[in-house]
Structure formats: structure tokens, C-alpha cells
Design an enzyme around this catalytic site. Structure first.
Site, PDB file in Angstrom:
ATOM      1  N   SER A  11     -27.970  37.932  16.736  1.00  0.00           N
ATOM      2  CA  SER A  11     -28.227  38.032  15.287  1.00  0.00           C
ATOM      3  C   SER A  11     -29.038  39.301  15.079  1.00  0.00           C
ATOM      4  O   SER A  11     -29.660  39.800  16.025  1.00  0.00           O
ATOM      5  CB  SER A  11     -29.049  36.817  14.834  1.00  0.00           C
ATOM      6  OG  SER A  11     -29.598  37.024  13.550  1.00  0.00           O
ATOM      7  N   TYR A  16     -36.187  30.785  15.799  1.00  0.00           N
ATOM      8  CA  TYR A  16     -34.840  31.366  15.800  1.00  0.00           C
ATOM      9  C   TYR A  16     -34.908  32.836  16.221  1.00  0.00           C
ATOM     10  O   TYR A  16     -34.109  33.302  17.051  1.00  0.00           O
ATOM     11  CB  TYR A  16     -34.242  31.223  14.394  1.00  0.00           C
ATOM     12  CG  TYR A  16     -32.818  31.699  14.231  1.00  0.00           C
ATOM     13  CD1 TYR A  16     -31.742  30.891  14.610  1.00  0.00           C
ATOM     14  CD2 TYR A  16     -32.528  32.949  13.682  1.00  0.00           C
ATOM     15  CE1 TYR A  16     -30.436  31.318  14.451  1.00  0.00           C
ATOM     16  CE2 TYR A  16     -31.225  33.381  13.511  1.00  0.00           C
ATOM     17  CZ  TYR A  16     -30.180  32.568  13.890  1.00  0.00           C
ATOM     18  OH  TYR A  16     -28.875  32.998  13.727  1.00  0.00           O
TER      19      TYR A  16
HETATM   20  P1  NAD Z   1     -21.990  27.205  11.843  1.00  0.00           P
HETATM   21  O1  NAD Z   1     -23.039  26.155  11.671  1.00  0.00           O
HETATM   22  O2  NAD Z   1     -20.915  27.353  10.821  1.00  0.00           O
HETATM   23  O3  NAD Z   1     -21.303  27.050  13.280  1.00  0.00           O
HETATM   24  C1  NAD Z   1     -22.004  26.708  14.435  1.00  0.00           C
HETATM   25  C2  NAD Z   1     -21.113  25.870  15.327  1.00  0.00           C
HETATM   26  O4  NAD Z   1     -21.828  25.569  16.527  1.00  0.00           O
HETATM   27  C3  NAD Z   1     -20.731  24.522  14.685  1.00  0.00           C
HETATM   28  O5  NAD Z   1     -19.334  24.321  14.772  1.00  0.00           O
HETATM   29  C4  NAD Z   1     -21.518  23.513  15.493  1.00  0.00           C
HETATM   30  O6  NAD Z   1     -20.880  22.242  15.586  1.00  0.00           O
HETATM   31  C5  NAD Z   1     -21.610  24.204  16.844  1.00  0.00           C
HETATM   32  N1  NAD Z   1     -22.726  23.693  17.633  1.00  0.00           N
HETATM   33  C6  NAD Z   1     -24.002  23.445  17.230  1.00  0.00           C
HETATM   34  N2  NAD Z   1     -24.727  22.934  18.227  1.00  0.00           N
HETATM   35  C7  NAD Z   1     -23.906  22.856  19.315  1.00  0.00           C
HETATM   36  C8  NAD Z   1     -24.077  22.410  20.650  1.00  0.00           C
HETATM   37  N3  NAD Z   1     -25.259  21.918  21.074  1.00  0.00           N
HETATM   38  N4  NAD Z   1     -23.032  22.487  21.494  1.00  0.00           N
HETATM   39  C9  NAD Z   1     -21.825  22.976  21.072  1.00  0.00           C
HETATM   40  N5  NAD Z   1     -21.598  23.382  19.813  1.00  0.00           N
HETATM   41  C10 NAD Z   1     -22.626  23.342  18.942  1.00  0.00           C
HETATM   42  O7  NAD Z   1     -22.815  28.564  12.011  1.00  0.00           O
HETATM   43  P2  NAD Z   1     -22.348  30.087  12.065  1.00  0.00           P
HETATM   44  O8  NAD Z   1     -23.017  30.762  10.945  1.00  0.00           O
HETATM   45  O9  NAD Z   1     -20.887  30.233  12.249  1.00  0.00           O
HETATM   46  O10 NAD Z   1     -23.127  30.538  13.394  1.00  0.00           O
HETATM   47  C11 NAD Z   1     -22.490  30.881  14.586  1.00  0.00           C
HETATM   48  C12 NAD Z   1     -23.438  31.758  15.400  1.00  0.00           C
HETATM   49  O11 NAD Z   1     -23.712  32.954  14.681  1.00  0.00           O
HETATM   50  C13 NAD Z   1     -24.803  31.121  15.681  1.00  0.00           C
HETATM   51  O12 NAD Z   1     -25.213  31.433  16.991  1.00  0.00           O
HETATM   52  C14 NAD Z   1     -25.708  31.790  14.669  1.00  0.00           C
HETATM   53  O13 NAD Z   1     -27.049  31.798  15.065  1.00  0.00           O
HETATM   54  C15 NAD Z   1     -25.102  33.171  14.616  1.00  0.00           C
HETATM   55  N6  NAD Z   1     -25.394  33.943  13.410  1.00  0.00           N
HETATM   56  C16 NAD Z   1     -25.042  33.481  12.187  1.00  0.00           C
HETATM   57  C17 NAD Z   1     -25.338  34.252  11.073  1.00  0.00           C
HETATM   58  C18 NAD Z   1     -24.980  33.819   9.686  1.00  0.00           C
HETATM   59  O14 NAD Z   1     -25.422  34.457   8.743  1.00  0.00           O
HETATM   60  N7  NAD Z   1     -24.190  32.785   9.496  1.00  0.00           N
HETATM   61  C19 NAD Z   1     -25.966  35.485  11.219  1.00  0.00           C
HETATM   62  C20 NAD Z   1     -26.304  35.918  12.495  1.00  0.00           C
HETATM   63  C21 NAD Z   1     -26.004  35.145  13.590  1.00  0.00           C
END
Ligand code: NAD
Length: 257
Positions: free
Chosen positions: A146, A161
Site C-alpha cells: 500500500s 496497518y
Molecule cells: P477487499 O476487502 O475487497 O478484499 C480482501 C480479500 O481478502 C477478501 O476477499 C477477503 O475475504 C480476503 N481475506 C481477508 N482475510 C483473509 C485471510 N485471513 N485469508 C485469506 N483471505 C482473506 O479489499 P481490497 O481493497 O481488495 O484489498 C486487497 C489488498 O489491497 C489488501 O492487502 C489491502 O490492504 C490492499 N490495499 C487496498 C487499498 C484500497 O484502497 N482498497 C489500497 C492499498 C492497498
């Protein structure tokens, strides 16, 4: 099919049941990869598999909780059993544990919840993926960190985080160096805000507003999940053959200030 960026490759994507992971599964498939969709949420994961297949791609689902060593080992094993190899691993599963308070108010429970998935979960995945890739003599890992892995964020509530994501960048650099001569590349993407369930949750908790977060990005808007997926697909491909150890910002110039 968009091209041959990932033709013949097998990609394993954790957290592919929604958001960035689901979009990445579709993008990688469009670029020619066979995709193993891994998630703790079976319904979400199976939905992604159906979407990939509906678009003409090849995909399968494996349940995983990235906090459980045995489940992670089985996930890698199932991928190899199903598709014969593991070329591209995308460690994307993550949780947002905001809402617990400012730095001095954060509970141990919240700290452990963030670290358990966001950092230790990535570590477990890398351990087992690297073991398999070493046997193969090739592979690429992309960790989804991130911008919070590169800089602090001017919002309260998110210190665990930020610490976990900085840790993911550290794991990326350490492994890139250790396996540089083993045919294995290890990189990270560092997205700015992406419109997914995670961001919608932060908005509904009052931790951020859509307008505020768009304003953080000089480009003036959020990313779509597929824009992160495209960066992951490129880093995973042989087109990025000299790129390793890089935490790549995909953030509309947020960290360029
Ligand atoms: P999201 O909540 O839509 O997706 C996350 C997925 O991870 C979900 O399908 C969830 O079921 C799965 N998950 C959670 N815990 C788990 C576990 N213990 N084992 C296996 N699967 C698990 O979130 P997203 O926004 O798509 O985030 C995906 C990644 O991107 C994350 O690592 C997040 O930190 C990172 N990220 C997101 C953003 C944003 O703005 N959305 C920005 C920077 C980084």
C-alpha cells in the site's frame, strides 16, 4: 485475449474473492494465465472463478486462511496439483483494522488482527511459494502492500496497518535479495486508494470521505481495481525480467509530492 503477457503461466492470487484480488484474477486471465483463486470467503472466491470462466479463462478455487500455515501449504500444493506449476504468486489478502482509535488507543487485539493477516499472512505465503519456486528454478512474487507501506497517512486509526504494510515492503526487499540468483523475482505494488469494499467500509465508519481521499491523489480520483491488477500482471510477467526488489507505487502521484 488482450495479449500474451502471461501466456502459459499459472497465477495464484490470495484474497481474490473481492476487490483488487478479484480484478487481478480477471486481468491475469485476460493476459493468458491460468488462475488459482484463493480466499477465506468461499462464496466470493467461487464468484471470481465463475467470472473468469465466463470471460473464457481457466480458473479454480482453493480455500485459504493465510494466518494458518497448513492451509497456506495446502493452497500452494493444490495449485501445483491442479495446474502443474506455480509461476506467479500474488499475495493480496489483507484486512483493514481501522476504527480502534488513535495510536495510543489501539488495542493489542487490533494490532494482532492487522499483523496476523497483513504481515504474517504474507510471510507464510512467501515461505511456501518460495519453496515451490526454488524446486522449479523460476517464479515471480508480487505482494500487495500500500502507499501505507511507503509513507505515513494523515489519518488516525491506521497505525497497525501502516506498520504491517511497511513490513510487507521489508519482506519484499529481503526475499528479492536472497533469491536474486535463483530465478525468482519479488516485488510489491503500493496502491493509493482503490474503490473496493475496504474503502467503502472506512467511509461508512466515518474514517474518510470519498472527496477527501480523492483529493489525496494529485491525479484527482481513486484507482479502479483493474488498474492495480494491470500493474501486478506486468510485474508478474517476463516483461519485467530485470525488475526485482521494487515496491512500485500505483498511486496517481500521491507519494511523488
Ligand atoms: P477487499 O476487502 O475487497 O478484499 C480482501 C480479500 O481478502 C477478501 O476477499 C477477503 O475475504 C480476503 N481475506 C481477508 N482475510 C483473509 C485471510 N485471513 N485469508 C485469506 N483471505 C482473506 O479489499 P481490497 O481493497 O481488495 O484489498 C486487497 C489488498 O489491497 C489488501 O492487502 C489491502 O490492504 C490492499 N490495499 C487496498 C487499498 C484500497 O484502497 N482498497 C489500497 C492499498 C492497498
Amino acid at each position: 485475449m488482450a495479449g500474451s503477457l502471461l501466456d502459459g503461466k499459472v497465477a495464484l492470487i490470495t484474497g481474490a474473492g473481492s476487490g483488487i484480488g478479484a480484478a487481478t484474477a480477471l486481468v491475469c486471465s485476460r493476459h493468458g494465465a491460468k488462475v488459482m483463486v484463493a480466499d477465506i470467503d468461499e462464496d466470493g472466491g467461487r464468484r471470481t472463478v465463475a467470472e473468469v470462466r465466463a470471460a473464457g479463462g481457466e480458473a479454480a478455487f482453493v480455500w485459504v486462511d493465510v494466518r494458518q500455515a497448513r492451509a497456506v501449504e495446502d493452497m500452494v500444493g493444490s495449485t501445483v496439483e491442479r495446474f502443474g506449476r506455480l509461476d506467479c504468486a500474488v499475495n493480496n489478502a489483507g484486512v483493514d483494522t481501522a476504527g480502534d482509535g488513535r495510536f495510543h488507543e489501539v488495542s493489542e487485539e487490533s494490532w494482532d488482527a492487522s499483523m496476523g493477516v497483513n504481515l504474517k499472512g504474507v510471510w507464510w505465503c512467501m515461505k511456501h511459494e518460495l519453496t515451490r519456486m526454488l524446486e522449479q528454478g523460476s517464479g515471480s512474487i508480487v505482494n500487495v502492500a500500500s502507499v501505507a507501506g511507503l509513507v505515513g497517512i494523515e489519518a488516525p486509526f491506521v497505525s497497525p496497518y501502516i506498520a504491517a504494510k511497511h513490513g510487507v515492503v521489508g519482506l519484499t526487499r529481503a526475499a528479492a535479495l536472497e533469491y536474486a540468483t535463483s530465478g525468482i523475482r519479488v516485488n510489491a505494488v503500493c496502491p493509493g486508494a482503490v474503490r473496493t469494499q475496504m474503502v467503502d467500509d472506512l467511509i461508512s465508519q466515518g474514517i474518510m470521505t470519498l472527496e477527501q481521499t480523492a483529493a489525496y491523489h494529485p491525479i484527482g480520483r481513486y484507482a479502479g481495481p483493474a488498474e492495480i491488477g494491470e500493474a501486478i500482471a506486468w510485474l508478474s510477467s517476463d516483461a519485467a525480467s530485470f525488475v526485482t526488489g521494487v515496491p512500485m507505487a500505483v498511486d496517481g502521484a500521491m507519494t511523488a509530492r
